[in-house]
Design a protein around this motif. Structure first.
Motif, PDB file in Angstrom:
ATOM      1  N   VAL A 114      40.633  46.721  33.509  1.00 39.63           N
ATOM      2  CA  VAL A 114      40.074  45.477  34.046  1.00 39.63           C
ATOM      3  C   VAL A 114      39.422  45.732  35.403  1.00 39.63           C
ATOM      4  CG1 VAL A 114      40.678  43.213  35.012  1.00 39.63           C
ATOM      5  CG2 VAL A 114      41.587  43.917  32.785  1.00 39.63           C
ATOM      6  N   MET A 115      40.072  46.520  36.225  1.00 43.53           N
ATOM      7  CA  MET A 115      39.507  46.808  37.542  1.00 43.53           C
ATOM      8  C   MET A 115      38.236  47.649  37.432  1.00 43.53           C
ATOM      9  SD  MET A 115      40.913  45.181  39.834  1.00 43.53           S
ATOM     10  CE  MET A 115      42.318  44.100  40.023  1.00 43.53           C
ATOM     11  N   GLU A 116      38.193  48.555  36.457  1.00 41.65           N
ATOM     12  CA  GLU A 116      36.974  49.332  36.243  1.00 41.65           C
ATOM     13  C   GLU A 116      35.830  48.425  35.796  1.00 41.65           C
ATOM     14  OE1 GLU A 116      39.097  53.545  34.835  1.00 41.65           O
ATOM     15  OE2 GLU A 116      38.147  52.221  33.361  1.00 41.65           O
ATOM     16  N   ILE A 117      36.120  47.540  34.875  1.00 50.94           N
ATOM     17  CA  ILE A 117      35.082  46.645  34.342  1.00 50.94           C
ATOM     18  C   ILE A 117      34.556  45.700  35.408  1.00 50.94           C
ATOM     19  CG2 ILE A 117      34.675  44.752  32.699  1.00 50.94           C
ATOM     20  CD1 ILE A 117      36.750  46.180  30.852  1.00 50.94           C
ATOM     21  N   THR A 118      35.435  45.256  36.302  1.00 50.02           N
ATOM     22  CA  THR A 118      35.047  44.263  37.322  1.00 50.02           C
ATOM     23  C   THR A 118      34.712  44.902  38.667  1.00 50.02           C
ATOM     24  OG1 THR A 118      37.357  43.910  37.988  1.00 50.02           O
ATOM     25  CG2 THR A 118      36.478  42.484  36.242  1.00 50.02           C
TER      26      THR A 118
END
Length: 324
Positions: free
Chosen positions: A200-204
């Motif tokens: 999630v942190m990579e995507i955002t």
């Protein structure tokens, strides 16, 4: 006499027995409804196991479609022969027919068949209040939705796509990932193989998401908090992996002044006007084709025990409907 799934104790699927029951006449504010299709939801398991207490003996089930056969005193707005559907208390949907309050019934348009209605009411109206009222998802938002290939998940992916939001969804297999993507999920995360918080942190780009929708519970709660941006909202609306316990409120402050809520469909549709608005919004999107109701599997109502085993074993996708 009619048949219903009756249990005299709480426990596994084996406690449900398909047997004859007496069916009386409707009293004040009630109707007698002959079911044509019944929906399966995880909340049915919560009642069966006693996680959500109910008086015994009981018949579980909170969602169905059918035809009104008799109307009690004081009921207005409905007629014998009306096709209707419902989602909510009192439990008792796992039955061929039942006497029930009229004030939770919604008339069905000719464009929606009974199986579709039985598959959409609880999960669809749950999606409505989650995305429109618990947190108002807007165009351009990015949200995290756990179990994106489940019943509510597939509704949510489509509804969010209609709004113009981006959905990050966790799923349990490649097959479920493809299903979620086909229904509007932009990014899928195989939670058994990947660290969903890291992804999630990579995507955002490290920003996190403003809201997490979680019906899994114990397994995902803590990591879900780490997916939120500051002042983000954790929406815990189920606990298929077990209930969340002993939450230290100080953690919410340390992780960014976060919010947590535990909403329920019963609260969000307690007022008749809220129920009618929620059902109307859902039926419009289904009627317009913006949301397609995915019935992943059907079972005869007499085989409800098998359906519960499959649902608990995470073998199902989309909505499940019992034929009556």
């Amino acid at each position: 006499m009619t048949k219903a799934m009756v249990q005299t104790e709480v426990g596994g699927p084996e406690v449900m027995k398909w047997q004859d029951v007496e069916l009386g006449s409707p009293g004040k504010g009630e109707v007698r409804l002959r079911h044509t299709a019944v929906g399966l939801n995880f909340i049915d398991i919560y009642f069966r196991t006693g996680l959500y207490p109910a008086p015994l003996p009981m018949t579980t089930g909170m969602e169905a479609a059918g035809v009104i056969e008799e109307i009690g005193e004081g009921v207005t707005g409905f007629s014998v022969g009306d096709r209707v559907a419902y989602a909510g208390r009192p439990v008792g949907a796992y039955s061929e027919a039942r006497v029930m309050p009229a004030d939770i019934l919604i008339k069905l348009p000719d464009s929606i068949d009974d199986k579709t209605a039985a598959a959409m009411m609880l999960q669809g109206m749950t999606t409505e209040y989650l995305l429109q009222r618990t947190f108002h998802v807007k165009q351009g938002d990015t949200i995290l939705f756990h179990a994106a290939a489940g019943g509510v998940g597939l509704f949510a992916c489509q509804w969010a796509r209609h709004i113009g939001a981006t959905v990050i969804g966790t799923v349990g297999s490649e097959e479920k990932a493809e299903l979620a993507k086909a229904h509007g999920c932009t990014h899928t995360i195989l939670y058994r193989e990947e660290d969903f918080q890291k992804r999630v942190m990579e995507i955002t780009d490290g920003k996190g998401v403003p809201v997490v929708y979680d019906a899994i519970g114990q397994e995902t709660f803590e990591k879900s908090l780490d997916c939120l941006s500051p002042r983000g909202l954790m929406v815990s609306f189920g606990n298929s992996s077990g209930p969340v316990k002993n939450v230290d409120l100080a953690i919410l402050g340390a992780k960014g002044s976060l919010y947590v809520t535990r909403p329920s469909l019963m609260t969000y549709t307690a007022k008749r006007e809220d129920l009618e608005k929620s059902a109307s919004d859902l039926m419009k999107l289904v009627g317009d084709g913006a949301i397609k109701v995915n019935i992943g599997q059907t079972y005869p109502l007499s085989e409800a025990r098998k359906a519960h085993e499959d649902l608990e074993g995470r073998k199902t996708t989309g909505s499940t409907v019992f034929t009556v």
